[in-house]
Design a protein around this motif. Sequence first.
Motif, short mmCIF file in Angstrom:
data_model
loop_
_atom_site.label_atom_id
_atom_site.label_comp_id
_atom_site.label_asym_id
_atom_site.label_seq_id
_atom_site.Cartn_x
_atom_site.Cartn_y
_atom_site.Cartn_z
N ARG A 149 48.40 49.91 47.86
CA ARG A 149 47.43 50.87 48.39
C ARG A 149 47.88 52.29 48.07
NH1 ARG A 149 48.28 47.63 52.38
NH2 ARG A 149 49.46 49.18 53.55
N PHE A 150 46.93 53.17 47.96
CA PHE A 150 47.23 54.57 47.67
C PHE A 150 47.65 55.25 48.96
CE2 PHE A 150 43.63 53.61 44.71
CZ PHE A 150 44.45 53.31 43.65
N GLN B 198 31.61 48.99 43.63
CA GLN B 198 32.05 47.64 43.32
C GLN B 198 33.19 47.64 42.32
OE1 GLN B 198 28.35 46.04 42.13
NE2 GLN B 198 27.65 45.68 44.21
N THR C 266 41.07 47.84 41.75
CA THR C 266 42.26 48.09 42.58
C THR C 266 42.88 46.78 43.05
OG1 THR C 266 40.84 48.20 44.51
CG2 THR C 266 41.38 50.28 43.43
N ALA D 235 35.48 49.86 41.95
CA ALA D 235 36.72 50.23 42.63
C ALA D 235 37.32 49.00 43.27
CB ALA D 235 36.43 51.29 43.68
N GLU D 236 36.44 48.22 43.93
CA GLU D 236 36.93 47.00 44.57
C GLU D 236 37.69 46.15 43.56
OE1 GLU D 236 35.75 46.41 48.07
OE2 GLU D 236 37.71 45.50 47.77
N ARG D 237 37.11 46.03 42.38
CA ARG D 237 37.68 45.12 41.39
C ARG D 237 38.95 45.68 40.77
NH1 ARG D 237 35.67 40.79 39.12
NH2 ARG D 237 33.54 41.13 39.85
N ASN E 72 34.73 54.32 48.31
CA ASN E 72 35.17 52.98 48.68
C ASN E 72 36.67 52.98 48.92
OD1 ASN E 72 35.00 50.35 49.27
ND2 ASN E 72 34.85 49.62 47.17
N LEU E 73 37.35 53.90 48.27
CA LEU E 73 38.79 54.02 48.52
C LEU E 73 39.05 54.89 49.75
CD1 LEU E 73 40.04 54.49 44.88
CD2 LEU E 73 40.05 52.44 46.28
N GLN F 66 26.69 52.64 43.73
CA GLN F 66 26.94 51.22 44.01
C GLN F 66 27.87 50.64 42.95
OE1 GLN F 66 23.44 48.83 44.19
NE2 GLN F 66 24.53 47.02 44.90
#
Lengths: 143, 175, 1282
Positions: B58-59, B47, B53, B49-51, B150-151, B43
């Motif tokens: 985008r990759f 989260q 990136t 990763a969200e922040r 997440n990615l 978890q």
Amino acid sequence: MIACVAVIGHQNNPLYIQSFTEADDALKLHHIVHCSLDVVEERVNNPKKSGPTLNETFLGLLYPTENYKVYGYLTNTKVKFILVTTDLDVRDADVRNFFRRFHAAYVDAVSNPFHVPGKKITSKTFAERVSNIVKSFGLSSAG
Amino acid sequence: MAREVSESCIDSLLTEMVSSYCNRFDANKPELAGRRIEAIGYQVGHQLAERYTMERPRFSDHLEAIKFICKDFWSEVFKKQIDNLKTNHRGTFVLQDNKFRWLARMSVDPSIENVDLSQDTSALAENKATQAMGMHLYFPCGIIRGALSNLGIPCAVSADISNLPACSFVVRIKA
Amino acid sequence: MDPGTTPLGKMLLEEITPVVMVLRTPLVEEACLKNDLSFIQMLSPFCTFSNIDVPVRTSSDQPYRLQKFKLRLFYESDIRQPNLEVAKERLKQVITQAGEKDNSELCSDPPPIGSESEILPSWFEFFNKELVRTVSFSDHEAFDHPVACLLVVSSKDEQPINRFVDLFNTNKLPSLLNDGAMDPKILKHYLLVHDNQDRSSEKATKLLTEMKNTFGTNDCHMLCINSSQDGQIEHQDSLWAPCKSVASPNQHLGCLLNIDDLNEIKDLMQELSSKHIIPYMEQKVRALNQQVSATRKGFRNQIKNLWWRKGKEDTPDSPSGLMYTFSSIESQIRVLGDYAFMLRDYELALSNYRLISTDYKLDKAWKRYAGVQEMMGLAYFMLDQSRKEAEYCMENAFNTYLKIGSSGQQNATRCGLWWIEMLKTRDQYKEAATVYFRICSEESLHSAVMLEQASYCYLLSQPRMLHKYGFHLVLSGDRYKKCDQIKHAIRTYRSAISVYKGTTWSYIKDHVYFHIGQWYAFLGMYDVAFTHLLEVLTCSHQSKTTQELFLREFLQIVQRTGKTFEALKLQLPVINISSLKVVFEDHRTYASPAVASVRESLWRSLEEDMIPSLSTARTNWLELQSKLLPKKYKESNICVAGEAIKVDIEFENPLKIPISISSVSLICELSELDEMTSDTSHSATELWNDEHKLLGDMSSDASLFTLSEVDFTLGGDETKLVQLTVTPKVEGSLRIVGIRWKLSGSVVGYYSLESNLGKRKTAKGRRKPKHSPGNDLKFVVIKSLPKLEGFIHSLPEKAYAGDLRHLVLELRNQSEFSVKNLKMKISHPRFLNIGDHEDLNLEIPDCLEKKTNVEQTDVPADSKKVSHGVFLFPEDISIEGERPLLWPLWLRAAVPGTISLYIVIYYEMGDASSVMRYRTLRMHYNLQVLPSLDVSFTISPCPSKLQEFLVRMDVVNKTSSESFQVNQLSSVGWQWEISLLQAVDAIFPSQSLIAGQALSCFFMLKSLRKSSRTEEKISSLSRSPGSDVRLAPEGNKDALFDICCSPLADFHDCERLQQHELSNQEDTNTVDFILISRPLKSDINPGTSDAPRLFSHHACHCSTASASPISWVVAGPRTKCHDFSVSFCEINLRMIIYNASDAVASVGINTHDSPGGNVQLSDGNTVASGNQAGWHSLSPVDDIKINSDVLGSNVGKSQSPESVSPFIWSGTSSTRVQLEPMSSTEIPLQICVFSPGTYDLSNYVLNWNLLHVNNEENVGKTKQTSGTSPGYPYYLTVLPSD
């Protein structure tokens, strides 16, 4: 004036849709947002048409409907932000700025340990923050 | 925007978490405890990763995402980058951190240290130590897995501490 | 890819072909109508040629052969622009028909996405064709202009020649020819139709020759029809299929046309097209081409042309373009282009179109310009080259048409359709869709169709764009609805469902489902409407008003159907399966529903020593009767016929509006035992299939079991816990299948418990695998048994601590069978005690009052058969019928707090034949005990006398309001005797303790035993008359209470046990006190003073031993006279030492002579003040005071520091003795005094230690095993004698 903003999960499931119009055209806005997903996918699948630079999160103007302009934004985590606005001449900088702040708000919202990933965002603070961002839309084009 | 956290706090938090899962909640079920801790890490990574990136394009492929983990993500979390990244070009990546922070301050249970170092006890101490370390590594593994998934990269992450203090994380991307 | 084979190509090859204008006399029609065919219809099948192999030479010199060719025949009356209204009507018809046609699959489920081909409605094509036709015969384009004209006269006409002439007179001719849009000089052909049924054909042939003479030989033809006499010719249907009218499908067309008629027609048309029309066209093309190249090709002409155009710059631009007559060069170029197009010479056509398009543009003749652009696009397409060009042209044309406003609208549509086809052939579906979208006019029906087609384009596009597909479907659905094409609306919406189904876009989903439902209802198809509206009902996300709307609509539909609907998945209200709780009574019965909620384990622990062989509570008796019932029932529950099974379940209302729910009941099925096998194999799903059957025989089931029905209303967001019961009436196996309820009186909902339980099980993984959730709902019903009901009369909710009450337990057995062997167990004997049957109607406090002739008569407790806590009722007792059993109980509120009392009563069936041997009745009561008097005792040995103790009683009234009157204090056991120290009135001035008052008073306690033997004490402790002290004021007349009679004594034993646990005092010489008090009679209003109550407070194991087990006294003279002139004075003293411990003690006395006895005194004081404070304050100090007052000087003197020690201990300065337990000994002491005075002989020390023979019981005791205690002060006054 911003008509509607939406957060769409990576399975195209709505996480947050909020319309800011007096008239109850929620349904219509839902439809518009829903349709925009197609365009988003299209943009992503053939990137040459997509935003100014390659793979930029900001997707630019997705499509103009008769009286709306729909802008899109796709995060690295395949979460889509949709902005539906009614005013016809929108400065690109404003939209980018909007999306940046919106994204920040979103990140804080989902970083809440009590938020279940993939579920609707019900946080009040998030809603407030969004409405503030919406209010200040276009007022400050700087950063 | 960038909030900071005392490192010692994080360290003690981790230690406490591991110990409470291993010795209290799921004592005598180490694999279950491991899974729980890994889930927490997942978890967190999800989260983070969200922040992290937020401001970047985008990759386009997996390698980019992995590189992101090695560079920016790692230095956000550990104030240093991954030292060595290897891959067989079949979806397996090995991220090596020559001095992994969360193991740097780990010490082995003194009671084992003190016993006279006859072979078996030392060996026992050895694998006891590695076991304890392993417990502490579920969390970072979870973080990596959470961030990657997440990615949009589902994967399995495992850690290897054969040569301490270096620690290498093996990422196997599920095709 | 050959463009001709593409849909567009085919369309063009049909639509853009030479037109032949047909002029005929009525008689001709008449003749043809014998075949139910108009003249043109008769010919039409023969106007299309798949390979009419005609060489064509247009501009270029080398000819090419034309294979496909088609003629379009029109009556002169039809050759004009169809007016819009008619056209619209026509289109509407088409759509409506289509709607009717696919009525069939309207009810079937929409096909899943992916099977595009079949969901694409077939009538689009037809519709589009019709749409294109609406703009035919426009004057701005030439390919609809008739190329030739066919004049037809019947042989029956009189003077046919003249007829021919006046057929072609101008006033009847279409406007195109008259107003000069096209060349009135037109290729004519003369046809004489002869009906073979009238006459032989020679007259006709004569006429033909006549015609040939007048009109020229090769322009005249004759056609003989209706040659077959009987008129039973059958043709393959394909021939006139398009002409079949829906009105009478079984008419068989062309019945009179035999084969050679058909051949004749075929030849005629063949000849007409190949020998006349095509050649005519090509020579016209050639002519025009030369003319054009002469005037317009080449540089000079271009310049001239431009200059000339500039010349007429100022002419008003008229989009109608009548400025161009057929003779104008532009028209001719256009004609040239169109002819070339129709002859498939697309290069030529294209070049000419290009030529004039610039001209028209310069002239701002927009419509014509658009038309030409359109044709250019088509030409490009047919040439299959430069797609960009083609599309550019189409778009250009399209926009131009739109630009010129309403007049161009139709053309724009047509152009758009062609453009779309063009895009489709190149798989650019997305673009096609956008074009469809642009075609949409404000006229909604038209746009509805267009939008629907657009949606399918999105579906077909790669990759699919499902979202837009759905959206456009919805849009077109709305449009359809607007013009009441409801069926179409439904169709579109239903296909839209496939997009939104399973997504979380609930708003859209609700909207779609809701409207479909509405529309179905509108069509009167209520069942489908119902199912669709079901989807919408639980819309917690919607606004209140919307929810109301949905619900109202739903209910309206239901009402309109008239019948009550039955919905298997009615989501309103939501049933919270996790809240399911089944309460049933097998051998365990409950006195009240609340009891069932008590933990089973707690009951088990209570029951275990009552119930025979309690292996597993559920099936234990089955093992005994395993022959009676098959094995497999062991795991299913048991219930008794006639006893209700209660099911608690939660209903939740997801909506914000209240809903009313009625006749909620269980669905059960009860089957005889033998067919149980078949029923257990029932799976829930099967069950729902034969649901209605199940409901059907619900009525008949009423004989088997009865169901409770509950009605209630749920407010917004409310959840209610509802209890449903089923009462089986006969033996068998009962299954609780589900729940049924009525939503607002009209809709019946079902809920399958089993399947959902199963779901829940799978949902949360860990459950005991051994017993599946369904089994909770399976019951074996056994034949009815007696069942005890019991309750306790007048058990108070709350009581003050110590309150002693007399209760009555009543047991009833409704059935006529008797029950026997009753046993009872009570969880807290300390609180609730079982009385004897005889003291059933005793009265507190009278029953307790000491009779004058007491001691021996009171019953010993052993008369009650209490075997480790289980009370056995006398065997002779058996309860049946209506006669209840009453049994006395004693309640004593032992300690403050809330106590739940559990009572289990075990009983066995009267007749052994019954399946169950025994049952248990479980009762549960909560009792709140408030603190009342708080009594504590302190005991200290009296130094002056052994075996005497001073008791200090501290009483605090902890209540807030009650005031108590202390009645008596009793010490239990014969070996103690308690007595007053002061008069009662001194102790209780106010005679009572009011709320909050505290008081402490002293008693004297004397131990009656000499050095007593332990064992006899133990034996006699149990029931021994204690001694009592009346504390009630003298005036009070009520007697003392006997602490030895049953309830008090019993409770006291309990207290002993209890408090023993608390203070693990092993030591033997302890005393128990019982303080009996009663609430003060409220003299304010004596009327209300309830039955006299009694409070007893028990203090047990009050230790008489002081901190040290060794106590002693020094005995000897207190004053002595001595003549010091003679010698010093010797005084003998005795020290009696008592060992109160149960171990051998060795005691040593060390005396020491030290100056200043006062120091010792003070020391002695402080040390002694540990536990003998109470003592010092009393008697001896007073004496001292007196003495010292008398002899102050001496004391002062003795205190003088310089004085040497005034006395010394003579004799042994240290002695050691062994003391048996509980024994005393005596040691002589002696001192020598040298001068008179008062001396304190406390300057000695006793150090003692206990030599333990049996250590183990002393470990962990707080009591010290050795110690030293300084001497007590002992004052000796020596007086000089003189």
